[in-house]
Design a protein around this motif. Structure first.
Motif, PDB file in Angstrom:
ATOM      1  N   ARG A   1       0.898  -1.237  -0.026  1.00  0.00           N
ATOM      2  CA  ARG A   1      -0.036   0.070   0.029  1.00  0.00           C
ATOM      3  C   ARG A   1       0.858   1.369  -0.187  1.00  0.00           C
ATOM      4  O   ARG A   1       1.820   1.187   0.670  1.00  0.00           O
ATOM      5  CB  ARG A   1      -0.937   0.085   1.268  1.00  0.00           C
ATOM      6  CG  ARG A   1      -1.694   1.333   1.690  1.00  0.00           C
ATOM      7  CD  ARG A   1      -2.387   1.442   2.932  1.00  0.00           C
ATOM      8  NE  ARG A   1      -3.469   0.471   2.981  1.00  0.00           N
ATOM      9  CZ  ARG A   1      -4.562   0.713   2.430  1.00  0.00           C
ATOM     10  NH1 ARG A   1      -4.949   2.027   1.783  1.00  0.00           N
ATOM     11  NH2 ARG A   1      -5.555  -0.157   2.739  1.00  0.00           N
TER      12      ARG A   1
ATOM     13  N   LYS B   1      -6.290   7.542   5.141  1.00  0.00           N
ATOM     14  CA  LYS B   1      -7.476   6.863   5.698  1.00  0.00           C
ATOM     15  C   LYS B   1      -8.601   6.618   4.454  1.00  0.00           C
ATOM     16  O   LYS B   1      -9.628   5.771   4.405  1.00  0.00           O
ATOM     17  CB  LYS B   1      -8.094   7.396   6.814  1.00  0.00           C
ATOM     18  CG  LYS B   1      -8.895   8.680   6.434  1.00  0.00           C
ATOM     19  CD  LYS B   1      -9.364   8.956   7.740  1.00  0.00           C
ATOM     20  CE  LYS B   1     -10.350  10.426   7.899  1.00  0.00           C
ATOM     21  NZ  LYS B   1     -10.874  10.872   9.014  1.00  0.00           N
ATOM     22  N   TRP B   2      -8.694   7.596   3.393  1.00  0.00           N
ATOM     23  CA  TRP B   2      -9.657   7.534   2.215  1.00  0.00           C
ATOM     24  C   TRP B   2      -9.012   6.658   1.076  1.00  0.00           C
ATOM     25  O   TRP B   2      -9.586   6.540   0.178  1.00  0.00           O
ATOM     26  CB  TRP B   2      -9.782   8.913   1.866  1.00  0.00           C
ATOM     27  CG  TRP B   2     -10.721   9.713   2.959  1.00  0.00           C
ATOM     28  CD1 TRP B   2     -10.074  10.582   3.707  1.00  0.00           C
ATOM     29  CD2 TRP B   2     -11.795   9.401   3.537  1.00  0.00           C
ATOM     30  NE1 TRP B   2     -10.960  10.976   4.553  1.00  0.00           N
ATOM     31  CE2 TRP B   2     -12.076  10.391   4.584  1.00  0.00           C
ATOM     32  CE3 TRP B   2     -12.691   8.316   3.397  1.00  0.00           C
ATOM     33  CZ2 TRP B   2     -13.169  10.341   5.392  1.00  0.00           C
ATOM     34  CZ3 TRP B   2     -13.872   8.300   4.352  1.00  0.00           C
ATOM     35  CH2 TRP B   2     -14.203   9.300   5.390  1.00  0.00           C
TER      36      TRP B   2
ATOM     37  N   LYS C   1      -8.196   3.381  -0.444  1.00  0.00           N
ATOM     38  CA  LYS C   1      -8.445   2.063   0.031  1.00  0.00           C
ATOM     39  C   LYS C   1      -8.359   1.069  -0.823  1.00  0.00           C
ATOM     40  O   LYS C   1      -8.352   1.323  -2.239  1.00  0.00           O
ATOM     41  CB  LYS C   1     -10.020   1.939   0.442  1.00  0.00           C
ATOM     42  CG  LYS C   1     -10.310   2.904   2.012  1.00  0.00           C
ATOM     43  CD  LYS C   1     -11.910   3.268   1.959  1.00  0.00           C
ATOM     44  CE  LYS C   1     -12.166   4.062   3.200  1.00  0.00           C
ATOM     45  NZ  LYS C   1     -13.429   4.231   3.431  1.00  0.00           N
TER      46      LYS C   1
ATOM     47  N   GLU D   1     -10.605  -3.722   0.674  1.00  0.00           N
ATOM     48  CA  GLU D   1     -10.893  -3.004   1.720  1.00  0.00           C
ATOM     49  C   GLU D   1     -12.462  -2.418   1.466  1.00  0.00           C
ATOM     50  O   GLU D   1     -13.436  -2.558   2.147  1.00  0.00           O
ATOM     51  CB  GLU D   1      -9.886  -1.766   2.225  1.00  0.00           C
ATOM     52  CG  GLU D   1      -8.922  -2.281   2.951  1.00  0.00           C
ATOM     53  CD  GLU D   1      -7.789  -1.086   2.966  1.00  0.00           C
ATOM     54  OE1 GLU D   1      -7.020  -1.443   3.794  1.00  0.00           O
ATOM     55  OE2 GLU D   1      -7.760  -0.143   2.216  1.00  0.00           O
ATOM     56  N   LEU D   2     -12.485  -1.955   0.141  1.00  0.00           N
ATOM     57  CA  LEU D   2     -13.907  -1.328  -0.375  1.00  0.00           C
ATOM     58  C   LEU D   2     -14.675  -2.305  -0.404  1.00  0.00           C
ATOM     59  O   LEU D   2     -15.924  -2.271   0.069  1.00  0.00           O
ATOM     60  CB  LEU D   2     -13.605  -0.749  -1.789  1.00  0.00           C
ATOM     61  CG  LEU D   2     -12.941   0.657  -1.933  1.00  0.00           C
ATOM     62  CD1 LEU D   2     -12.393   0.861  -3.366  1.00  0.00           C
ATOM     63  CD2 LEU D   2     -14.010   1.548  -1.400  1.00  0.00           C
TER      64      LEU D   2
ATOM     65  N   GLU E   1     -16.044  -2.995   3.102  1.00  0.00           N
ATOM     66  CA  GLU E   1     -17.106  -1.937   3.613  1.00  0.00           C
ATOM     67  C   GLU E   1     -18.342  -2.155   3.017  1.00  0.00           C
ATOM     68  O   GLU E   1     -19.509  -1.942   3.545  1.00  0.00           O
ATOM     69  CB  GLU E   1     -16.233  -0.687   3.487  1.00  0.00           C
ATOM     70  CG  GLU E   1     -15.193  -0.157   4.223  1.00  0.00           C
ATOM     71  CD  GLU E   1     -14.932   1.197   4.207  1.00  0.00           C
ATOM     72  OE1 GLU E   1     -15.512   2.179   4.177  1.00  0.00           O
ATOM     73  OE2 GLU E   1     -13.692   1.504   4.198  1.00  0.00           O
TER      74      GLU E   1
ATOM     75  N   ALA F   1     -14.057   6.908  -0.774  1.00  0.00           N
ATOM     76  CA  ALA F   1     -12.843   6.283  -1.157  1.00  0.00           C
ATOM     77  C   ALA F   1     -12.068   7.020  -2.194  1.00  0.00           C
ATOM     78  O   ALA F   1     -12.762   6.940  -3.346  1.00  0.00           O
ATOM     79  CB  ALA F   1     -12.725   4.642  -1.267  1.00  0.00           C
TER      80      ALA F   1
END
Length: 167
Positions: A1, A10-11, A13, A17-18, A21, A109
């Motif tokens: 990453r 933090k935004w 992703k 991760e997306l 969520e 994101a």
């Protein structure tokens, strides 16, 4: 990453991760809205009404992916950090504000793609790239991926396509 340590990480992703969520929010479909501008009431209307339209089609829990572009944009575009801060305010306002969004049904994101202003072909690229991260639908606003005007134009060299009276 990749980390930029610019307050926006933090935004940023991953697709995993997306999708996690989206699953956490119980999404039965995901619709993405890309922006290289701050969200205004017209954008919020498009995003909310798209969710309502998906419910009318039988989806129980459509989840919006608010997807600001994090790659290259023109020098005169609104900077990413300004856009993200404004998007955070739109989510914090919630649906009680006409320009707000529901944080319970929205995932924000940054998407790392550049904006190369290639018109409809670019829109297809952005829509297809979001599919790799779980989006089934892509909401497109007016004049997506276009340029404000062109000095190459013959008739009107500085025709502002974004002017409300244009066309």
């Amino acid at each position: 990453r990749i980390r930029y340590n610019d307050g926006l990480d933090k935004w940023r992703k991953t697709t995993t991760e997306l999708m996690g969520e989206f699953e956490e929010k119980g999404a039965d479909t995901v619709y993405a809205f890309q922006t290289r501008n701050p969200t205004h009431a017209g954008h919020a209307y498009l995003m909310r009404s798209a969710g309502e339209d998906l419910k009318k089609k039988g989806y129980q829990k459509p989840v919006l992916w608010l997807s600001p572009l994090g790659g290259w944009t023109k020098e005169d575009d609104v900077p990413l950090d300004v856009r993200v801060k404004q998007h955070e305010e739109v989510l914090a306002a919630g649906t009680s504000h006409p320009g707000g969004l529901d944080p319970d049904t929205t995932v924000m994101a940054i998407w790392p793609a550049p904006m190369v202003y290639a018109g409809p072909t670019e829109v297809e690229f952005h829509a297809k790239s979001r599919r790799s991260a779980g989006a089934s639908f892509f909401v497109v606003g007016r004049d997506p991926a276009g340029m404000k005007g062109s000095m190459e134009a013959v008739a009107h060299k500085d025709d502002d396509l974004y002017n409300g009276d244009h066309g």
